[in-house]
Design a protein around this motif. Structure first.
Motif, PDB file in Angstrom:
ATOM      1  N   LEU A  13       0.865  -1.190   0.000  1.00 21.91           N
ATOM      2  CA  LEU A  13       0.000   0.000   0.000  1.00 21.91           C
ATOM      3  C   LEU A  13       0.891   1.225   0.000  1.00 21.91           C
ATOM      4  O   LEU A  13       1.834   1.311   0.788  1.00 21.91           O
ATOM      5  N   LEU A  14       0.605   2.169  -0.873  1.00 22.59           N
ATOM      6  CA  LEU A  14       1.323   3.438  -0.939  1.00 22.59           C
ATOM      7  C   LEU A  14       0.465   4.533  -0.343  1.00 22.59           C
ATOM      8  O   LEU A  14      -0.655   4.762  -0.789  1.00 22.59           O
ATOM      9  N   LYS A  15       0.975   5.197   0.684  1.00 23.44           N
ATOM     10  CA  LYS A  15       0.286   6.349   1.282  1.00 23.44           C
ATOM     11  C   LYS A  15       0.926   7.622   0.742  1.00 23.44           C
ATOM     12  O   LYS A  15       2.137   7.824   0.855  1.00 23.44           O
ATOM     13  N   VAL A  16       0.103   8.480   0.159  1.00 26.90           N
ATOM     14  CA  VAL A  16       0.563   9.755  -0.394  1.00 26.90           C
ATOM     15  C   VAL A  16      -0.234  10.870   0.266  1.00 26.90           C
ATOM     16  O   VAL A  16      -1.467  10.788   0.353  1.00 26.90           O
ATOM     17  N   VAL A  41       3.771   4.725  -9.946  1.00 28.93           N
ATOM     18  CA  VAL A  41       2.940   3.585  -9.557  1.00 28.93           C
ATOM     19  C   VAL A  41       2.922   2.548 -10.679  1.00 28.93           C
ATOM     20  O   VAL A  41       3.045   1.336 -10.432  1.00 28.93           O
ATOM     21  N   VAL A  51      -0.668  -3.254  -6.096  1.00 29.95           N
ATOM     22  CA  VAL A  51      -0.565  -1.949  -5.437  1.00 29.95           C
ATOM     23  C   VAL A  51      -1.941  -1.399  -5.094  1.00 29.95           C
ATOM     24  O   VAL A  51      -2.873  -1.462  -5.894  1.00 29.95           O
ATOM     25  N   CYS A  52      -2.050  -0.875  -3.886  1.00 25.51           N
ATOM     26  CA  CYS A  52      -3.219  -0.081  -3.511  1.00 25.51           C
ATOM     27  C   CYS A  52      -2.716   1.231  -2.902  1.00 25.51           C
ATOM     28  O   CYS A  52      -1.554   1.343  -2.499  1.00 25.51           O
ATOM     29  N   LEU A  53      -3.580   2.239  -2.872  1.00 21.62           N
ATOM     30  CA  LEU A  53      -3.182   3.567  -2.423  1.00 21.62           C
ATOM     31  C   LEU A  53      -4.171   4.139  -1.420  1.00 21.62           C
ATOM     32  O   LEU A  53      -5.373   3.836  -1.476  1.00 21.62           O
ATOM     33  N   ILE A  55      -4.731   8.238  -0.279  1.00 19.54           N
ATOM     34  CA  ILE A  55      -4.279   9.615  -0.525  1.00 19.54           C
ATOM     35  C   ILE A  55      -4.956  10.544   0.473  1.00 19.54           C
ATOM     36  O   ILE A  55      -6.154  10.443   0.712  1.00 19.54           O
ATOM     37  N   THR A 102      -7.815   0.898 -12.805  1.00 16.27           N
ATOM     38  CA  THR A 102      -7.901   1.389 -11.425  1.00 16.27           C
ATOM     39  C   THR A 102      -9.339   1.351 -10.917  1.00 16.27           C
ATOM     40  O   THR A 102     -10.285   1.548 -11.685  1.00 16.27           O
ATOM     41  N   ILE A 133      -7.629   2.388  -5.111  1.00 19.10           N
ATOM     42  CA  ILE A 133      -7.405   3.600  -4.315  1.00 19.10           C
ATOM     43  C   ILE A 133      -8.497   3.674  -3.259  1.00 19.10           C
ATOM     44  O   ILE A 133      -9.687   3.719  -3.585  1.00 19.10           O
ATOM     45  N   ALA A 149      -4.425   4.287   6.190  1.00 19.31           N
ATOM     46  CA  ALA A 149      -3.463   3.549   5.379  1.00 19.31           C
ATOM     47  C   ALA A 149      -2.995   2.283   6.097  1.00 19.31           C
ATOM     48  O   ALA A 149      -2.924   1.207   5.497  1.00 19.31           O
TER      49      ALA A 149
END
Length: 244
Positions: A13-16, A41, A51-53, A55, A102, A133, A149
């Motif tokens: 998981l990507l936290k932005v 990404v 991958v999940c995000l 934001i 997505t 996302i 996240a």
């Protein structure tokens, strides 16, 4: 010829932060910045990583700031959650413009614009190679998107939580203000809490610790950094239960 180094994780998981989407602007979204992050990404997806995000929404509305100015905290937090949905839709558009399939799932149901958050459906999307996302935080006030996240990463059984920040890892102080700040290669969750290293809030760190979820902190503004870190290259800080 040297074989390409395989990615260190299979599902992440990507936290932005919302502020990361502003680029050089003082408010709102910078489409070029969104596209650059989307390309990063895509680079990780192309490695075969799921991958999940999550934001944040601080580029549009910050619930904590509004509450400090006198607004009801719960109401302010709900407004912040709606800001994260706007950012999620913008990132979805950026990803799909470069061929990345997505899905946006919101913790606050709004069927006209995105799916409701359903854990098993989200997992199925990721198994099919789609980027998911997660929007609207946890769906509850008084929780940050950092905590959301960590929660979603645990629910998705991710191998690691990646936190994209303004600098290339965790420092003892803000290196942009203090050139003598010490940079750490590896830390424990307890180090993060005891030293009050404010990369993520305490609830998020504690949740990651309970689920033995590594946290990888890197510079989201460096093109290609997400892909490099996924291969174990570049500069980043890893937060784990115990340093070997």
């Amino acid at each position: 010829m040297t074989a390409a180094k395989p990615p260190a994780y299979k599902r992440v998981l990507l936290k932005v932060s919302g502020e990361a989407l502003m680029g050089e602007r003082e408010y709102g979204l910078d489409t070029a910045t969104c596209r650059r992050i989307a390309e990063d990404v895509k680079g990780v997806v192309d490695l075969g990583v799921q991958v999940c995000l999550v934001i944040g929404g601080g580029n549009i509305f910050r619930g904590v700031s509004a509450a400090a100015a006198g607004m009801d905290r719960a109401q302010a937090d709900y407004m912040g959650m709606l800001a994260t949905v706007m950012n999620a839709l913008a990132m979805q558009s950026a990803l799909e413009s470069i061929g990345v399939v997505t899905r946006v799932q919101s913790a606050i149901p709004m069927a006209s614009v995105c799916e409701p958050y359903i854990r098993r459906r989200a997992e199925r999307h990721m198994e099919k190679g789609r980027v998911v996302i997660f929007a609207a935080g946890t769906g509850n006030p008084f929780f940050t998107t950092d905590t959301a996240a960590a929660l979603r990463a645990a629910e998705m059984r991710c191998d690691a939580l990646f936190k994209g920040t303004q600098v290339d890892g965790v420092y003892s102080a803000d290196p942009r203000k203090n050139p003598r700040a010490e940079r750490y290669e590896r830390l424990t969750y307890l180090d993060m809490l005891a030293r009050d290293l404010q990369v993520m809030d305490a609830a998020a760190i504690s949740l990651a610790r309970e689920n033995r979820l590594p946290i990888v902190v890197f510079n989201i503004h460096e093109p290609g950094a997400f892909t490099a870190v996924m291969k174990g290259e570049g500069r980043f800080t890893t937060v784990v239960e115990q340093i070997q």
